[in-house]
Design a protein around this motif. Structure first.
Motif, PDB file in Angstrom:
ATOM      1  N   HIS A   1     123.388  93.605  62.579  1.00 29.35           N
ATOM      2  CA  HIS A   1     124.681  92.788  62.695  1.00 29.35           C
ATOM      3  C   HIS A   1     125.662  93.131  61.772  1.00 29.35           C
ATOM      4  O   HIS A   1     126.809  93.316  62.275  1.00 29.35           O
ATOM      5  CB  HIS A   1     124.197  91.348  62.652  1.00 29.35           C
TER       6      HIS A   1
ATOM      7  N   LEU B   1     110.440  94.988  70.941  1.00 28.74           N
ATOM      8  CA  LEU B   1     111.708  95.134  70.546  1.00 28.74           C
ATOM      9  C   LEU B   1     112.211  93.585  70.148  1.00 28.74           C
ATOM     10  O   LEU B   1     113.442  93.575  69.283  1.00 28.74           O
ATOM     11  CB  LEU B   1     112.553  95.453  71.800  1.00 28.74           C
TER      12      LEU B   1
ATOM     13  N   TYR C   1     114.130  93.022  66.641  1.00 29.68           N
ATOM     14  CA  TYR C   1     115.560  92.639  66.651  1.00 29.68           C
ATOM     15  C   TYR C   1     115.636  91.328  65.706  1.00 29.68           C
ATOM     16  O   TYR C   1     116.753  91.551  64.791  1.00 29.68           O
ATOM     17  CB  TYR C   1     115.813  91.930  67.939  1.00 29.68           C
TER      18      TYR C   1
ATOM     19  N   ALA D   1     127.037  96.661  62.706  1.00 30.48           N
ATOM     20  CA  ALA D   1     127.771  96.555  63.778  1.00 30.48           C
ATOM     21  C   ALA D   1     129.249  96.093  63.737  1.00 30.48           C
ATOM     22  O   ALA D   1     130.079  96.477  64.392  1.00 30.48           O
ATOM     23  CB  ALA D   1     126.881  95.830  65.155  1.00 30.48           C
TER      24      ALA D   1
ATOM     25  N   MET E   1     132.641  97.690  64.556  1.00 26.68           N
ATOM     26  CA  MET E   1     133.599  97.162  65.605  1.00 26.68           C
ATOM     27  C   MET E   1     135.118  96.947  65.200  1.00 26.68           C
ATOM     28  O   MET E   1     136.164  96.915  66.112  1.00 26.68           O
ATOM     29  CB  MET E   1     132.751  95.844  66.122  1.00 26.68           C
TER      30      MET E   1
ATOM     31  N   SER F   1     127.084  97.020  69.979  1.00 26.62           N
ATOM     32  CA  SER F   1     127.723  95.757  70.930  1.00 26.62           C
ATOM     33  C   SER F   1     126.553  94.473  71.232  1.00 26.62           C
ATOM     34  O   SER F   1     126.908  93.520  71.054  1.00 26.62           O
ATOM     35  CB  SER F   1     128.187  96.353  72.156  1.00 26.62           C
ATOM     36  N   ARG F   2     125.378  94.936  71.028  1.00 30.21           N
ATOM     37  CA  ARG F   2     124.282  94.162  71.458  1.00 30.21           C
ATOM     38  C   ARG F   2     124.079  93.352  69.923  1.00 30.21           C
ATOM     39  O   ARG F   2     123.772  92.109  70.060  1.00 30.21           O
ATOM     40  CB  ARG F   2     122.881  94.600  72.121  1.00 30.21           C
ATOM     41  N   LEU F   3     124.104  93.952  69.003  1.00 36.04           N
ATOM     42  CA  LEU F   3     123.674  93.418  67.827  1.00 36.04           C
ATOM     43  C   LEU F   3     124.994  92.674  66.995  1.00 36.04           C
ATOM     44  O   LEU F   3     124.506  91.725  66.170  1.00 36.04           O
ATOM     45  CB  LEU F   3     123.409  94.478  66.666  1.00 36.04           C
ATOM     46  N   GLN F   4     126.135  92.841  67.747  1.00 35.49           N
ATOM     47  CA  GLN F   4     127.391  92.036  67.191  1.00 35.49           C
ATOM     48  C   GLN F   4     126.951  90.604  67.437  1.00 35.49           C
ATOM     49  O   GLN F   4     127.543  89.517  66.556  1.00 35.49           O
ATOM     50  CB  GLN F   4     128.438  92.740  67.919  1.00 35.49           C
ATOM     51  N   GLY F   5     126.258  90.386  68.459  1.00 39.76           N
ATOM     52  CA  GLY F   5     126.017  89.034  68.980  1.00 39.76           C
ATOM     53  C   GLY F   5     124.859  88.325  68.110  1.00 39.76           C
ATOM     54  O   GLY F   5     124.513  87.227  68.685  1.00 39.76           O
ATOM     55  N   PHE F   6     124.155  89.056  67.189  1.00 37.02           N
ATOM     56  CA  PHE F   6     123.117  88.850  66.631  1.00 37.02           C
ATOM     57  C   PHE F   6     123.276  87.115  66.017  1.00 37.02           C
ATOM     58  O   PHE F   6     124.185  86.657  65.471  1.00 37.02           O
ATOM     59  CB  PHE F   6     122.561  89.406  65.524  1.00 37.02           C
ATOM     60  N   PRO F   7     122.408  86.110  66.175  1.00 37.80           N
ATOM     61  CA  PRO F   7     121.015  86.147  66.815  1.00 37.80           C
ATOM     62  C   PRO F   7     120.909  85.499  68.156  1.00 37.80           C
ATOM     63  O   PRO F   7     119.906  85.312  68.926  1.00 37.80           O
ATOM     64  CB  PRO F   7     120.298  85.221  65.828  1.00 37.80           C
ATOM     65  N   PHE F   8     122.004  85.742  69.028  1.00 37.41           N
ATOM     66  CA  PHE F   8     122.041  85.037  70.271  1.00 37.41           C
ATOM     67  C   PHE F   8     121.897  86.225  71.573  1.00 37.41           C
ATOM     68  O   PHE F   8     122.140  85.845  72.717  1.00 37.41           O
ATOM     69  CB  PHE F   8     123.397  84.143  70.600  1.00 37.41           C
ATOM     70  N   THR F   9     121.748  87.433  71.136  1.00 36.25           N
ATOM     71  CA  THR F   9     121.561  88.421  72.385  1.00 36.25           C
ATOM     72  C   THR F   9     120.178  89.010  72.290  1.00 36.25           C
ATOM     73  O   THR F   9     120.088  90.186  72.721  1.00 36.25           O
ATOM     74  CB  THR F   9     122.641  89.505  71.898  1.00 36.25           C
ATOM     75  N   ALA F  10     119.348  88.097  71.920  1.00 36.37           N
ATOM     76  CA  ALA F  10     117.948  88.868  71.870  1.00 36.37           C
ATOM     77  C   ALA F  10     117.417  89.314  73.229  1.00 36.37           C
ATOM     78  O   ALA F  10     116.895  90.551  73.258  1.00 36.37           O
ATOM     79  CB  ALA F  10     116.698  87.579  71.265  1.00 36.37           C
TER      80      ALA F  10
ATOM     81  N   PHE G   1     119.403  92.329  74.290  1.00 36.40           N
ATOM     82  CA  PHE G   1     119.115  93.284  73.776  1.00 36.40           C
ATOM     83  C   PHE G   1     117.709  94.258  74.059  1.00 36.40           C
ATOM     84  O   PHE G   1     117.818  95.398  74.213  1.00 36.40           O
ATOM     85  CB  PHE G   1     118.810  93.041  72.104  1.00 36.40           C
ATOM     86  N   ALA G   2     116.813  93.218  74.277  1.00 36.77           N
ATOM     87  CA  ALA G   2     115.589  93.965  74.555  1.00 36.77           C
ATOM     88  C   ALA G   2     115.562  94.747  75.766  1.00 36.77           C
ATOM     89  O   ALA G   2     114.983  95.993  76.080  1.00 36.77           O
ATOM     90  CB  ALA G   2     114.329  92.843  74.617  1.00 36.77           C
TER      91      ALA G   2
ATOM     92  N   ASP H   1     109.321  94.887  75.491  1.00 31.32           N
ATOM     93  CA  ASP H   1     110.227  94.033  75.028  1.00 31.32           C
ATOM     94  C   ASP H   1     109.795  93.213  73.877  1.00 31.32           C
ATOM     95  O   ASP H   1     110.690  92.582  73.211  1.00 31.32           O
ATOM     96  CB  ASP H   1     110.465  92.981  76.367  1.00 31.32           C
TER      97      ASP H   1
END
Lengths: 217, 601
Positions: free
Chosen positions: A185, A173, A177, A188, A192, B79-88, B91-92, A170
């Motif tokens: 991002h 990752l 991230y 993505a 989308m 779908s997880r990266l779309q919300g970057f940087p609030f989905t850390a 995501f993990a 984690d």
């Protein structure tokens, strides 16, 4: 609480699974009784869990794996299963004790106390049946108990190892991230907002690729 | 040629075996794991199917998996990266779970069966659904609509399909609606808003809809927009799919529909009998449910019209989780203009395993040549003898520790009087208002109990139905029961113009009951006067057909209230031991397991 509901459900499943293979009527009776009580405990925990939350929570799933191989159906396999059951019941009773002491809600504490009491009974019954079975089949009780104590230790180490591994992964990752997430991002967001025509084209390509792999050689 | 089909990693994991294009057996993992909608790798189901069919793992020629995990992974990453940087955090956790588990499904398959990676084929998710529906229907040609939450990247697909001279289905993709535009996900999000469990209780949303008026349909149409060409799009601003501990909804959603219903708020609607006074807040939720149901039906009707326009055929097959919506299916059967609307017995992901296996089997020269029904599960014939019950020493259990864990009764007796006598005795018990557990032969695949794992009650008896709801099923009174009736009596209940539609055989659609027949199924009616029938041909399930006939001969009522044989929160029973556990723990009065009749005394 849902985790505990799952633990109890798994314990019921173990008994029902063993019931398919065990032929000794006294052990069958014990297993059925055990399954009934564990199902009841599972419901008590699940009900208490849902009372704690305003919204339905995702219930954790457990991958079913028999405690001990009972498929051969002989006395020795049944004895190993009972030993595993007795060790497991003692272990979970200890866990319940710890939680009972830590939880302030008196209703939940009473629930834990009630279930602890039942688990103690299960462990005693399993041990009594095991002792009888070992005597009748000439199996060394000491060997069985040591073997399962060892299994338990290995299981705990494996569980600890997995938790540590998950923590390390984690962390890695999360670093990835934040390093590459900006680029991801952008990609993505492009993906989308794909038009239906583009999606259709991609899906058709995907189907053709899948079909090309499924060809008689 | 033997193909093992597998579906897993979303919900309703399943396994099946197909031999030379013929489905041998199919079973959901939940039937063996006691976990409803189990999404784990279906190891128990695989073992059970192999053992039941007498197939050794080395005899498997190919394995077919119901989706492409790598393509699906790309969608989840996006779908997880779309919300970057609030989905850390999400995501993990998500990526770890996938990287450590789902991406290695070939390894899981190898461990479970020993089949090498080159013999494992990944079939696109919606293609699996489409193949399953078309093969089960056994039609020469059809349009196929697959509507679910999401496959790899697509959430709705339209196919045209026809059977070639060689029997091989030729399935062509015509439309693909991409994620995040998803009818299934929107419906599930509303389900969460209404306080029900996602991927499990969408049927509660549908049931609640009948108590409301669609006064929020305009608002819902802002979320799901119908396009002029018959397709649709979804406004993602109403949702937040990154949360896990509360409904996946955004502020925009809450400002349109108000706060989500807590599961502590009681819904006092009832299908039959007198409802208690309804709290206006709860009426609000029923109206929201009616609104999403209305808009769902509008969109699906537009999709069906598009399907008809593009394919020009008069048969429509439905698949995907949304095809479990029986109110929508009923309207499609009656009003869509298709002569034949077919819904397979397991349109959700469970059926995907069989679809994938049939696809691979057909590609290797063994297409399915006949349609098939729902009775493809395992049987346990001869596994329960009356002596077994004595060996379980239930009396001893009742007398000692387990009083809290079992329903109180004095004891039981069991006998094997022969089927005719069992049918007669069961009819007599039903007439006395008893609840019967009915366990026969191979279990059904899919979520419906169709006379092999059923709980049966007199559909006119309000007291018996109430007892079934409160003491056995713990079922909310706003959810209606379904009924079974023999094909010969269908015209008594329904006003079908061209005979019995195929979509009414397996409880997949709801239809209005003729007013003069409502007294026969008064406890299996929804508040809108519809019921969800199983219209049974004798060739499909002879014993159940004969039981219904025996019941009619005794009572004059041509239908039985039939609900799934399970306890609340558990999957349908699979084995005799499961049935006995439910029998001991609930108010079921008598249990029939194949040819053994067990009664509480």
């Amino acid at each position: 609480m849902y985790e505990f509901a799952q633990t109890e459900l798994d314990s019921a499943w173990q008994s029902v699974h063993a019931l398919q293979y065990v032929t000794d009527p006294r052990i069958r009776s014990l297993l059925l009784q055990h399954a009934l009580e564990e199902l009841h405990h599972s419901e008590l925990f699940a009900d208490a869990a849902s009372e704690q939350s305003d919204f339905p929570q995702a219930v954790p799933l457990t991958r079913r794996s028999p405690l001990s191989e009972v498929e051969s159906g002989d006395g020795s396999a049944a004895a190993k299963f009972l030993a595993a059951l007795a060790v497991g019941e003692n272990e979970i009773r200890n866990d319940f004790q710890v939680y009972r002491r830590a939880i302030p809600d008196p209703r939940i504490r009473r629930l834990f106390a009630q279930i602890e009491n039942d688990e103690e009974g299960h462990a005693e019954n399993s041990m009594a049946s095991l002792t009888r079975l070992a005597r009748e089949n000439g199996i060394s009780m000491r060997a069985i108990r040591w073997r399962h104590a060892w299994e338990l230790l290995k299981r705990r180490h494996k569980s600890l190892g997995m938790k540590m591994g998950a923590l390390i992964l984690d962390t890695a990752l999360t670093v990835l991230y934040f390093v590459f997430g900006g680029f991801g991002h952008w990609q993505a967001r492009r993906r989308m907002v794909m038009s239906y025509e583009q999606q259709l084209k991609i899906s058709r390509q995907q189907y053709e690729l899948a079909e090309s792999k499924v060809r008689p050689s | 040629m033997i193909v093992l089909g597998i579906s897993s990693d979303f919900h309703d994991s399943s396994a099946c075996l197909v031999k030379d294009g013929v489905p041998l057996v199919t079973a959901a993992e939940e039937r063996f794991s006691y976990q409803k909608h189990d999404s784990g790798f279906p190891e128990l189901a695989i073992k059970s199917c192999l053992r039941w069919a007498g197939v050794q793992p080395e005899e498997i020629d190919f394995v077919a998996y119901h989706e492409e995990p790598v393509v699906k992974f790309s969608r989840i990453m996006a779908s997880r990266l779309q919300g970057f940087p609030f989905t850390a955090r999400n995501f993990a956790r998500t990526v770890r779970e996938i990287v450590l588990g789902q991406l290695w499904v070939k390894l899981d398959i190898f461990r479970a069966t020993g089949v090498s990676a080159d013999k494992i084929h990944m079939v696109p998710h919606h293609l699996s659904h489409a193949t399953y529906a078309f093969s089960a229907a056994n039609l020469p040609r059809a349009a196929i609509l697959v509507i679910d939450a999401v496959g790899e990247w697509t959430s709705t697909s339209l196919f045209s399909a026809e059977r070639g001279d060689d029997g091989n289905p030729r399935i062509q993709l015509l439309d693909a609606v991409p994620y995040p535009h998803s009818l299934g996900m929107v419906y599930s999000a509303f389900t969460a808003f209404l306080g029900f469990r996602v991927n499990e209780s969408e049927n509660s949303t549908m049931a609640l809809a009948s108590f409301g008026t669609p006064r929020f349909a305009g608002e819902v149409r802002k979320i799901i927009r119908a396009e002029s060409d018959g397709l649709y799009s979804v406004d993602p601003d109403y949702f937040d799919f990154s949360v896990t501990d509360r409904p996946p909804l955004s502020r925009k959603f809450y400002s349109a529909f108000g706060p989500a219903r807590s599961n502590k708020d009681k819904l006092s609607f009832a299908c039959v009998g007198e409802s208690s006074p309804v709290d206006p807040r709860m009426q609000h939720y029923a109206d929201v449910a009616a609104s999403i149901q209305t808009v769902l039906e509008e969109i699906v009707f537009a999709l069906a019209a598009r399907a008809k326009r593009l394919t020009g055929v008069d048969s429509l097959c439905l698949a995907g989780g949304v095809a479990l919506n029986c109110s929508m299916n009923g309207r499609l059967i009656r009003e869509s203009g298709f002569k034949n609307v077919f819904i397979p017995p397991d349109p959700g992901d469970g059926g995907g395993a069989l679809g994938a296996a049939l696809y691979v089997s057909a590609k290797f020269g063994a297409p399915a040549r006949k349609g098939f029904g729902p009775y493809l599960g395992l049987d346990y014939s001869g596994r329960l003898q009356t002596g077994d019950l004595a060996r379980l020493e239930i009396h001893e259990i009742l007398q000692h520790r387990s009083k809290a864990a079992v329903k109180k009764f004095g004891g039981f007796k069991s006998e094997t009087p022969g089927f005719a006598a069992i049918a007669e005795r069961v009819s007599e018990k039903l007439a006395r208002g008893q609840v019967i557990g009915w366990f026969q032969g191979r279990f059904e695949n899919g979520p419906r109990a169709l006379g092999n794992r059923s709980l049966l009650v007199d559909p006119r008896n309000a007291e018996a139905t109430r007892r079934l709801s409160r003491q056995v099923k713990l079922r909310a009174p706003f959810r209606p029961y379904a009924c079974s009736l023999n094909e010969e009596k269908a015209s008594v209940f329904f006003d079908f113009k061209d005979g019995v539609p195929a979509g009414t055989r397996w409880m997949s659609s709801a239809h209005p009951v003729r007013p003069q027949a409502r007294e026969f199924v008064s406890e299996a009616l929804h508040v809108d006067g519809t019921t969800r029938p199983q219209i049974l041909a004798r060739a499909e399930n002879q014993k159940y057909h004969d039981l219904i006939s025996a019941w009619e001969a005794r009572s004059g009522c041509p239908a039985l209230l039939n609900t799934s044989f399970n306890e609340s929160g558990y999957p349908l029973v699979s084995s005799p031991v499961d049935a006995i556990l439910a029998f001991l723990r609930t108010d079921i009065d008598a249990l029939v397991v194949d040819d053994v009749l067990i009664e509480k005394v």
